[in-house]
Design an enzyme around this catalytic site. Structure first.
Site, PDB file in Angstrom:
ATOM      1  N   THR A 197       0.851  -1.202   0.000  1.00 11.39           N
ATOM      2  CA  THR A 197       0.000   0.000   0.000  1.00 11.39           C
ATOM      3  C   THR A 197       0.881   1.245   0.000  1.00 11.39           C
ATOM      4  OG1 THR A 197      -1.804  -1.082   1.139  1.00 11.39           O
ATOM      5  CG2 THR A 197      -1.549   1.260   1.590  1.00 11.39           C
ATOM      6  N   VAL A 226     -13.201  -4.537   1.982  1.00  5.98           N
ATOM      7  CA  VAL A 226     -12.565  -3.225   2.117  1.00  5.98           C
ATOM      8  C   VAL A 226     -11.671  -3.285   3.345  1.00  5.98           C
ATOM      9  CG1 VAL A 226     -12.962  -0.777   2.568  1.00  5.98           C
ATOM     10  CG2 VAL A 226     -14.432  -1.990   0.958  1.00  5.98           C
ATOM     11  N   ASP A 228      -8.419  -1.344   5.844  1.00 11.51           N
ATOM     12  CA  ASP A 228      -8.320  -0.188   6.742  1.00 11.51           C
ATOM     13  C   ASP A 228      -8.014   1.113   6.014  1.00 11.51           C
ATOM     14  OD1 ASP A 228      -5.768  -1.393   6.138  1.00 11.51           O
ATOM     15  OD2 ASP A 228      -4.883   0.063   7.526  1.00 11.51           O
ATOM     16  N   THR A 248      -0.028   0.931   6.843  1.00 10.85           N
ATOM     17  CA  THR A 248       0.047  -0.186   5.913  1.00 10.85           C
ATOM     18  C   THR A 248       0.200  -1.471   6.709  1.00 10.85           C
ATOM     19  OG1 THR A 248       1.313  -1.243   4.149  1.00 10.85           O
ATOM     20  CG2 THR A 248       2.545   0.192   5.630  1.00 10.85           C
ATOM     21  N   GLY A 249      -0.438  -2.520   6.260  1.00  7.68           N
ATOM     22  CA  GLY A 249      -0.326  -3.785   6.981  1.00  7.68           C
ATOM     23  C   GLY A 249      -1.609  -4.572   6.840  1.00  7.68           C
TER      24      GLY A 249
HETATM   25  N1  ASP Z   1      -3.684  -2.236   4.768  1.00  8.64           N
HETATM   26  C1  ASP Z   1      -4.012  -2.690   3.459  1.00  8.64           C
HETATM   27  C2  ASP Z   1      -5.298  -3.483   3.512  1.00  8.64           C
HETATM   28  O1  ASP Z   1      -5.489  -4.255   4.431  1.00  8.64           O
HETATM   29  C3  ASP Z   1      -2.954  -3.547   2.839  1.00  8.64           C
HETATM   30  C4  ASP Z   1      -1.572  -2.937   2.850  1.00  8.64           C
HETATM   31  O2  ASP Z   1      -1.252  -2.120   3.680  1.00  8.64           O
HETATM   32  O3  ASP Z   1      -0.778  -3.286   1.967  1.00  8.64           O
HETATM   33  O4  ASP Z   1      -6.083  -3.349   2.627  1.00  8.64           O
END
Ligand code: ASP
Length: 331
Positions: A197, A226, A228, A248-249
């Protein structure tokens, strides 16, 4: 390269298991160059006296246009091989916010989020309704529309096929159940993947903060899932009184712990500085329950924090005088 303690703009390009051993120097250069380009684009806006919102959009657009990251072109695919993009933006001065979920035709989803903020009375639009609004307003405000195929890359198709095959191998027909999903996460390790992300937080010359995040979500996600990133207070938040944050995560954990707002709340009620509040949420609150990821956080004095509990996070900062630093690994 260590991050500076003070900055006017921070960006991230995702967190996860990003090891030196598994990254060629050519790929490393491509990532660091692109993160640097995003920082320079945002800094240019701030230096010219532009708003933190404009800087966030400028920086994120550079990352969305790059297939290296899981946002815009090169986003990850849903289980049924489609692209569904999420994004959010928030203005720390007014607490105005805009977000989109599961959209498929706006080239830069961060501009779609901004359109929701500035041209509707709502905070979030999703799916078909969002597409209808965005199509209607595109010409008037200069949104670029594309065919969904624009976002697809061979690498993401391959990643989806691998993810589905490995699920099937482990759990057969039950591979899509909640238990199997939990087991998969434990066995395969969510942290074996980088998330990818993108996000930016900025502080402009008027002392206003802004935050934005854009993503394709998680590989092999269900149709309609969907994360976070577009949820205000979870993956994205900005308030001049506390801080601007982009996360991100593994989104489900960031949602359950309202991660961004939790940092702001710690600053507001416990009077913690951002350098304590942000690492606490990532390294204690989220880590203790198995929530992998990281965040970038900036307060209105330019104090920066970039905590992550994964082996790496693509991240960068630019200072007021234009000094750019970019890092990938934890040391
Ligand atoms: N946080 C994002 C999600 O769960 C994924 C990411 O951070 O790469 O959609």
């Amino acid at each position: 390269m260590p991050m500076p303690a003070k900055a006017v703009l921070l960006v991230h390009g995702g967190a996860g298991v990003i090891n030196r051993d598994s990254m060629s120097s050519e790929m490393e250069t491509r990532y660091t160059t692109k993160l640097g380009d995003a920082l320079i684009a945002g800094h240019k806006v701030l230096k010219a006296g532009g708003s933190s919102l404009d800087a966030v959009v400028a920086a994120i657009q550079v990352l969305e246009d790059s297939p290296l990251f899981n946002a815009g072109k090169g986003a990850v695919l849903t289980r049924d091989k489609r692209i569904e993009l999420d994004a959010a933006i928030m203005d720390g001065a007014s607490l105005q916010a805009g977000a989109v979920g599961a959209i498929t035709t706006v080239k830069n989803p961060i501009t779609a989020a901004r359109a929701v903020m500035e041209h509707t009375e709502h905070v979030m639009l999703i799916g078909k309704g969002a597409e209808m609004f965005l199509r209607d307003i595109a010409k008037k405000i200069g949104l670029t529309l594309v065919e969904p195929d624009y976002f697809m890359t061979p690498l993401r198709i391959e990643q989806l096929e691998e993810a589905l095959a490995s699920e099937k191998e482990r759990y057969g027909a039950a591979s899509h159940s909640k238990t199997a999903h939990r087991k998969t996460r434990k066995a395969v390790g969510f942290d074996e993947n980088k998330f990818g992300t993108v996000g930016a937080v900025a502080l402009d010359q008027s002392g206003n903060l802004a935050a934005g995040t854009s993503t394709g979500g998680i590989t092999a996600k269900r149709y309609g899932r969907v994360g976070d990133s577009p949820l205000i207070g979870s993956g994205t938040y900005a308030d001049n009184a506390t801080c601007a944050i982009s996360c991100t995560g593994h989104g489900e954990y960031f949602i359950k712990h309202v991660a961004s707002y939790d940092v702001a709340a710690r600053m507001k009620y416990l009077k913690e500085p951002v350098s304590i509040a942000a690492p606490y949420v990532i390294n204690t609150t989220l880590r203790e329950c198995g929530g992998f990821g990281g965040m970038i956080a900036l307060d209105r004095h330019g104090n920066a924090a970039v905590p992550f509990n994964t082996p790496g996070m693509f991240r960068g900062a630019v200072t007021e005088d234009g000094e750019v630093s970019v890092s990938i690994y934890c040391d």
